[in-house]
Design a protein around this motif. Structure first.
Motif, PDB file in Angstrom:
ATOM      1  N   ASP A  96      -4.936   8.598  -2.690  1.00 41.95           N
ATOM      2  CA  ASP A  96      -4.877   7.343  -2.066  1.00 41.95           C
ATOM      3  C   ASP A  96      -4.351   6.177  -3.277  1.00 41.95           C
ATOM      4  OD1 ASP A  96      -5.091   7.918   0.357  1.00 41.95           O
ATOM      5  OD2 ASP A  96      -7.159   7.582   0.345  1.00 41.95           O
ATOM      6  N   ARG A  97      -4.421   6.836  -4.553  1.00 41.05           N
ATOM      7  CA  ARG A  97      -3.796   5.808  -5.498  1.00 41.05           C
ATOM      8  C   ARG A  97      -2.593   5.812  -5.658  1.00 41.05           C
ATOM      9  NH1 ARG A  97      -6.911   6.894 -10.925  1.00 41.05           N
ATOM     10  NH2 ARG A  97      -5.587   5.242 -11.593  1.00 41.05           N
ATOM     11  N   VAL A  98      -1.781   6.789  -4.911  1.00 39.65           N
ATOM     12  CA  VAL A  98      -0.162   6.679  -5.003  1.00 39.65           C
ATOM     13  C   VAL A  98       0.136   5.514  -4.202  1.00 39.65           C
ATOM     14  CG1 VAL A  98       1.807   7.823  -4.236  1.00 39.65           C
ATOM     15  CG2 VAL A  98      -0.110   9.220  -5.288  1.00 39.65           C
ATOM     16  N   VAL A  99       0.858   4.899  -4.762  1.00 42.00           N
ATOM     17  CA  VAL A  99       1.540   3.631  -4.259  1.00 42.00           C
ATOM     18  C   VAL A  99       2.615   3.893  -3.573  1.00 42.00           C
ATOM     19  CG1 VAL A  99       2.506   1.135  -4.596  1.00 42.00           C
ATOM     20  CG2 VAL A  99       0.427   1.883  -5.701  1.00 42.00           C
ATOM     21  N   ARG A 100       3.657   4.860  -4.419  1.00 43.83           N
ATOM     22  CA  ARG A 100       4.909   5.016  -3.811  1.00 43.83           C
ATOM     23  C   ARG A 100       5.201   6.277  -4.673  1.00 43.83           C
ATOM     24  NH1 ARG A 100       9.689   1.943  -1.472  1.00 43.83           N
ATOM     25  NH2 ARG A 100      10.938   4.048  -0.639  1.00 43.83           N
ATOM     26  N   VAL A 101       6.106   7.322  -4.230  1.00 41.15           N
ATOM     27  CA  VAL A 101       6.883   8.145  -4.737  1.00 41.15           C
ATOM     28  C   VAL A 101       8.207   7.395  -5.258  1.00 41.15           C
ATOM     29  CG1 VAL A 101       7.973  10.415  -4.866  1.00 41.15           C
ATOM     30  CG2 VAL A 101       5.645  10.337  -3.667  1.00 41.15           C
ATOM     31  N   VAL A 102       8.430   7.339  -6.432  1.00 33.39           N
ATOM     32  CA  VAL A 102       9.576   6.610  -6.991  1.00 33.39           C
ATOM     33  C   VAL A 102      11.009   7.427  -6.890  1.00 33.39           C
ATOM     34  CG1 VAL A 102      10.673   5.183  -8.892  1.00 33.39           C
ATOM     35  CG2 VAL A 102       8.227   4.818  -8.079  1.00 33.39           C
ATOM     36  N   LYS A 103      10.697   8.720  -7.643  1.00 35.27           N
ATOM     37  CA  LYS A 103      11.793   9.474  -7.948  1.00 35.27           C
ATOM     38  C   LYS A 103      11.481  10.904  -8.191  1.00 35.27           C
ATOM     39  CE  LYS A 103      16.408   9.572 -10.050  1.00 35.27           C
ATOM     40  NZ  LYS A 103      16.489  10.895 -10.432  1.00 35.27           N
ATOM     41  N   SER A 118      10.980  16.889  -0.584  1.00 35.80           N
ATOM     42  CA  SER A 118      11.003  15.428   0.029  1.00 35.80           C
ATOM     43  C   SER A 118      10.322  15.526   1.502  1.00 35.80           C
ATOM     44  CB  SER A 118      12.343  15.079  -0.058  1.00 35.80           C
ATOM     45  OG  SER A 118      13.080  14.918  -1.382  1.00 35.80           O
ATOM     46  N   ASP A 119      10.816  16.305   2.238  1.00 34.60           N
ATOM     47  CA  ASP A 119      10.284  16.261   3.414  1.00 34.60           C
ATOM     48  C   ASP A 119       8.521  16.300   3.374  1.00 34.60           C
ATOM     49  OD1 ASP A 119      12.761  16.246   4.438  1.00 34.60           O
ATOM     50  OD2 ASP A 119      12.699  18.415   5.251  1.00 34.60           O
ATOM     51  N   LEU A 120       8.029  17.115   2.655  1.00 36.77           N
ATOM     52  CA  LEU A 120       6.579  17.276   2.748  1.00 36.77           C
ATOM     53  C   LEU A 120       6.050  15.878   2.057  1.00 36.77           C
ATOM     54  CD1 LEU A 120       4.082  18.745   3.082  1.00 36.77           C
ATOM     55  CD2 LEU A 120       4.372  19.934   1.147  1.00 36.77           C
ATOM     56  N   LEU A 121       6.617  15.366   1.188  1.00 32.35           N
ATOM     57  CA  LEU A 121       6.077  14.008   0.470  1.00 32.35           C
ATOM     58  C   LEU A 121       6.013  13.089   1.767  1.00 32.35           C
ATOM     59  CD1 LEU A 121       7.773  14.020  -2.945  1.00 32.35           C
ATOM     60  CD2 LEU A 121       5.232  14.323  -2.529  1.00 32.35           C
ATOM     61  N   HIS A 178      11.709   8.139  -1.460  1.00 28.10           N
ATOM     62  CA  HIS A 178      11.797   7.974  -2.831  1.00 28.10           C
ATOM     63  C   HIS A 178      13.466   8.383  -3.017  1.00 28.10           C
ATOM     64  CE1 HIS A 178      11.089  12.178  -1.590  1.00 28.10           C
ATOM     65  NE2 HIS A 178      12.091  12.630  -2.339  1.00 28.10           N
ATOM     66  N   ALA A 179      13.785   7.917  -4.430  1.00 26.18           N
ATOM     67  CA  ALA A 179      15.048   8.049  -4.820  1.00 26.18           C
ATOM     68  C   ALA A 179      15.053   9.751  -5.161  1.00 26.18           C
ATOM     69  CB  ALA A 179      15.464   7.160  -5.860  1.00 26.18           C
ATOM     70  N   ARG A 180      16.257  10.378  -5.433  1.00 24.45           N
ATOM     71  CA  ARG A 180      16.129  11.550  -5.999  1.00 24.45           C
ATOM     72  C   ARG A 180      17.525  12.177  -6.528  1.00 24.45           C
ATOM     73  NH1 ARG A 180      15.728  16.048  -1.197  1.00 24.45           N
ATOM     74  NH2 ARG A 180      17.927  15.898  -1.357  1.00 24.45           N
ATOM     75  N   SER A 181      17.495  13.138  -7.378  1.00 22.47           N
ATOM     76  CA  SER A 181      18.784  13.927  -7.528  1.00 22.47           C
ATOM     77  C   SER A 181      18.219  15.394  -7.372  1.00 22.47           C
ATOM     78  CB  SER A 181      18.975  13.762  -9.120  1.00 22.47           C
ATOM     79  OG  SER A 181      19.232  12.253  -9.502  1.00 22.47           O
TER      80      SER A 181
END
Length: 154
Positions: free
Chosen positions: A86-93, A115-118, A128-131
């Motif tokens: 719960d300390r995850v604010v956001r997956v950024v990249k 990505s789908d599971l996150l 999130h952003a992603r490459s």
């Protein structure tokens, strides 16, 4: 609903965190960002770690499942580093690397497994952003390796 409850609702049990395979640390925090080193797949339902090239030994769909297994290890690493998901604010990249044949071009479809599971686990916090890129090879012949940058709360 907290993140651990969400994992239970999804029927997900996280593996033990992977140990580094060489001379590096699995995560580095600077300010409110946590940088995860490249992570490979967890063991599949049959107890083995996937290996092989997507486009040769593995299909796009099998690559997707391998990326989903990578995500289990990412979540495990996050829990180990933060103590509480719960300390995850956001997956950024994410940087998703696919061990693929020269003619394989659907790398984003493979990395969608992670990505789908996150997004399933974290909802909006998981977007999130992603490459997504192809590689000639990856360590130990794994089909997918993913790095993550995550914004965390104190």
């Amino acid at each position: 609903m907290n993140t651990e409850e969400r994992l239970k609702e999804l029927g997900i049990e996280l593996p033990s965190p992977q140990s580094p395979a060489a001379n590096y640390v699995p995560a580095v925090r600077t300010g409110n960002l946590l940088y995860l080193a490249g992570v490979g797949p967890a063991k599949g339902a049959d107890g083995t770690i996937p290996s092989g090239k997507v486009g040769a030994e593995l299909t796009k769909e099998e690559g997707y499942e391998a990326a989903r297994l990578v995500c289990l290890n990412i979540l495990s690493r996050l829990r180990a580093e933060l103590g509480d998901l719960d300390r995850v604010v956001r997956v950024v990249k994410l940087l998703g690397m696919v061990n693929a044949t020269e003619d394989f071009t659907e790398h984003p479809a493979v990395i969608n497994g992670c990505s789908d599971l996150l997004v399933e686990v974290f909802g909006e916090r998981g977007k999130h952003a992603r490459s997504a890129v192809g590689m000639q090879s990856l360590p130990f012949g794994i089909p997918v390796e993913i790095e993550a940058i995550v914004e965390v709360a104190d």
